[in-house]
Scaffold this motif. Sequence first.
Motif, PDB file in Angstrom:
ATOM      1  N   PRO A 185       0.814  -1.222   0.000  1.00  0.00           N
ATOM      2  CA  PRO A 185       0.000   0.000   0.000  1.00  0.00           C
ATOM      3  C   PRO A 185       0.847   1.271   0.000  1.00  0.00           C
ATOM      4  N   GLN A 186       0.333   2.277  -0.676  1.00  0.00           N
ATOM      5  CA  GLN A 186       0.944   3.605  -0.673  1.00  0.00           C
ATOM      6  C   GLN A 186       0.428   4.404   0.521  1.00  0.00           C
ATOM      7  N   PHE A 187      -0.770   4.051   0.963  1.00  0.00           N
ATOM      8  CA  PHE A 187      -1.434   4.748   2.057  1.00  0.00           C
ATOM      9  C   PHE A 187      -2.012   3.712   3.012  1.00  0.00           C
ATOM     10  N   ILE A 188      -2.119   4.085   4.268  1.00  0.00           N
ATOM     11  CA  ILE A 188      -2.704   3.210   5.277  1.00  0.00           C
ATOM     12  C   ILE A 188      -4.021   3.827   5.733  1.00  0.00           C
ATOM     13  N   LEU A 189      -5.050   3.017   5.792  1.00  0.00           N
ATOM     14  CA  LEU A 189      -6.358   3.466   6.269  1.00  0.00           C
ATOM     15  C   LEU A 189      -6.567   2.924   7.672  1.00  0.00           C
ATOM     16  N   ASP A 190      -6.870   3.813   8.581  1.00  0.00           N
ATOM     17  CA  ASP A 190      -7.153   3.427   9.958  1.00  0.00           C
ATOM     18  C   ASP A 190      -8.448   4.121  10.345  1.00  0.00           C
ATOM     19  N   CYS A 191      -9.403   3.354  10.810  1.00  0.00           N
ATOM     20  CA  CYS A 191     -10.691   3.947  11.179  1.00  0.00           C
ATOM     21  C   CYS A 191     -11.266   3.228  12.388  1.00  0.00           C
ATOM     22  N   ALA A 192     -12.175   3.893  13.053  1.00  0.00           N
ATOM     23  CA  ALA A 192     -12.837   3.309  14.222  1.00  0.00           C
ATOM     24  C   ALA A 192     -13.878   2.293  13.764  1.00  0.00           C
ATOM     25  N   TRP A 193     -13.938   1.176  14.443  1.00  0.00           N
ATOM     26  CA  TRP A 193     -14.884   0.121  14.083  1.00  0.00           C
ATOM     27  C   TRP A 193     -16.326   0.567  14.285  1.00  0.00           C
ATOM     28  N   ASP A 194     -16.548   1.524  15.177  1.00  0.00           N
ATOM     29  CA  ASP A 194     -17.925   1.979  15.392  1.00  0.00           C
ATOM     30  C   ASP A 194     -18.281   3.169  14.500  1.00  0.00           C
ATOM     31  N   GLY A 195     -17.369   3.559  13.615  1.00  0.00           N
ATOM     32  CA  GLY A 195     -17.646   4.636  12.665  1.00  0.00           C
ATOM     33  C   GLY A 195     -18.509   4.137  11.519  1.00  0.00           C
ATOM     34  N   LEU A 196     -19.270   5.040  10.940  1.00  0.00           N
ATOM     35  CA  LEU A 196     -20.120   4.681   9.808  1.00  0.00           C
ATOM     36  C   LEU A 196     -19.258   4.431   8.574  1.00  0.00           C
ATOM     37  N   PHE A 197     -19.532   3.346   7.868  1.00  0.00           N
ATOM     38  CA  PHE A 197     -18.751   3.000   6.691  1.00  0.00           C
ATOM     39  C   PHE A 197     -18.905   4.059   5.603  1.00  0.00           C
ATOM     40  N   LYS A 198     -20.092   4.632   5.466  1.00  0.00           N
ATOM     41  CA  LYS A 198     -20.293   5.657   4.437  1.00  0.00           C
ATOM     42  C   LYS A 198     -19.432   6.882   4.731  1.00  0.00           C
ATOM     43  N   ASP A 199     -19.192   7.197   6.013  1.00  0.00           N
ATOM     44  CA  ASP A 199     -18.318   8.312   6.371  1.00  0.00           C
ATOM     45  C   ASP A 199     -16.856   7.985   6.074  1.00  0.00           C
ATOM     46  N   VAL A 200     -16.480   6.736   6.287  1.00  0.00           N
ATOM     47  CA  VAL A 200     -15.121   6.304   5.947  1.00  0.00           C
ATOM     48  C   VAL A 200     -14.900   6.467   4.445  1.00  0.00           C
ATOM     49  N   MET A 201     -15.856   6.009   3.662  1.00  0.00           N
ATOM     50  CA  MET A 201     -15.729   6.117   2.211  1.00  0.00           C
ATOM     51  C   MET A 201     -15.739   7.575   1.760  1.00  0.00           C
ATOM     52  N   SER A 202     -16.541   8.418   2.386  1.00  0.00           N
ATOM     53  CA  SER A 202     -16.548   9.846   2.045  1.00  0.00           C
ATOM     54  C   SER A 202     -15.189  10.477   2.337  1.00  0.00           C
ATOM     55  N   SER A 203     -14.598  10.092   3.442  1.00  0.00           N
ATOM     56  CA  SER A 203     -13.275  10.606   3.804  1.00  0.00           C
ATOM     57  C   SER A 203     -12.222  10.170   2.788  1.00  0.00           C
ATOM     58  N   ILE A 204     -12.305   8.925   2.371  1.00  0.00           N
ATOM     59  CA  ILE A 204     -11.370   8.414   1.362  1.00  0.00           C
ATOM     60  C   ILE A 204     -11.537   9.183   0.060  1.00  0.00           C
ATOM     61  N   GLU A 205     -12.781   9.379  -0.360  1.00  0.00           N
ATOM     62  CA  GLU A 205     -13.036  10.103  -1.609  1.00  0.00           C
ATOM     63  C   GLU A 205     -12.524  11.543  -1.529  1.00  0.00           C
ATOM     64  N   TRP A 206     -12.664  12.185  -0.368  1.00  0.00           N
ATOM     65  CA  TRP A 206     -12.145  13.539  -0.200  1.00  0.00           C
ATOM     66  C   TRP A 206     -10.628  13.528  -0.346  1.00  0.00           C
ATOM     67  N   PHE A 207      -9.965  12.573   0.300  1.00  0.00           N
ATOM     68  CA  PHE A 207      -8.511  12.446   0.228  1.00  0.00           C
ATOM     69  C   PHE A 207      -8.053  12.204  -1.213  1.00  0.00           C
ATOM     70  N   VAL A 208      -8.761  11.321  -1.912  1.00  0.00           N
ATOM     71  CA  VAL A 208      -8.434  11.005  -3.308  1.00  0.00           C
ATOM     72  C   VAL A 208      -8.549  12.249  -4.174  1.00  0.00           C
ATOM     73  N   GLU A 209      -9.629  12.986  -3.990  1.00  0.00           N
ATOM     74  CA  GLU A 209      -9.834  14.202  -4.778  1.00  0.00           C
ATOM     75  C   GLU A 209      -8.781  15.259  -4.459  1.00  0.00           C
ATOM     76  N   ALA A 210      -8.481  15.441  -3.174  1.00  0.00           N
ATOM     77  CA  ALA A 210      -7.510  16.458  -2.767  1.00  0.00           C
ATOM     78  C   ALA A 210      -6.118  16.169  -3.322  1.00  0.00           C
ATOM     79  N   HIS A 211      -5.788  14.883  -3.432  1.00  0.00           N
ATOM     80  CA  HIS A 211      -4.462  14.490  -3.925  1.00  0.00           C
ATOM     81  C   HIS A 211      -4.471  14.066  -5.392  1.00  0.00           C
ATOM     82  N   GLN A 212      -5.642  14.154  -6.011  1.00  0.00           N
ATOM     83  CA  GLN A 212      -5.815  13.781  -7.428  1.00  0.00           C
ATOM     84  C   GLN A 212      -5.193  12.400  -7.726  1.00  0.00           C
TER      85      GLN A 212
END
Length: 128
Positions: free
Chosen positions: A95-122
């Motif tokens: 992996p180029q990046f490591i994803l770490d998230c809370a198990w009690d976090g909403l999966f849709k929020d995790v994916m939204s965060s990933i998409e924001w990161f992807v967009e910000a870094h193109q």
Amino acid sequence: NIAVRSKMLQACNVESHGGRDKGGKLPMLTDRGVALRDLRRFASRAKAWASSEGSSVQWDDLTVQNLHDSYMKEPLVTPNLRSFMEEVNCAPKRPQFILDCAWDGLFKDVMSSIEWFVEAHQLPETSV
């Protein structure tokens, strides 16, 4: 090309006829990177599952823990009891990046965060 193919099949623990060896695992956890396109495909399938009658949890309430306990362990998702990464692409990937998230976090929020990161870094879909 044959040598490269042979190494690839060996790394994937695939028999010469193309079948998978049940229970095969990549020995190094550091080789279990998942490409962005595979993660997106997985999230799409998980959302469809959460919207179906077979799901006990709706998409808006689906936590990472729910996803793991209720969806990931379904035979159609990981039929050979492999890691998710080995099911979507058995070739080792660092992996180029490591994803770490809370198990009690909403999966849709995790994916939204990933998409924001992807967009910000193109980042391209092939990012791991």
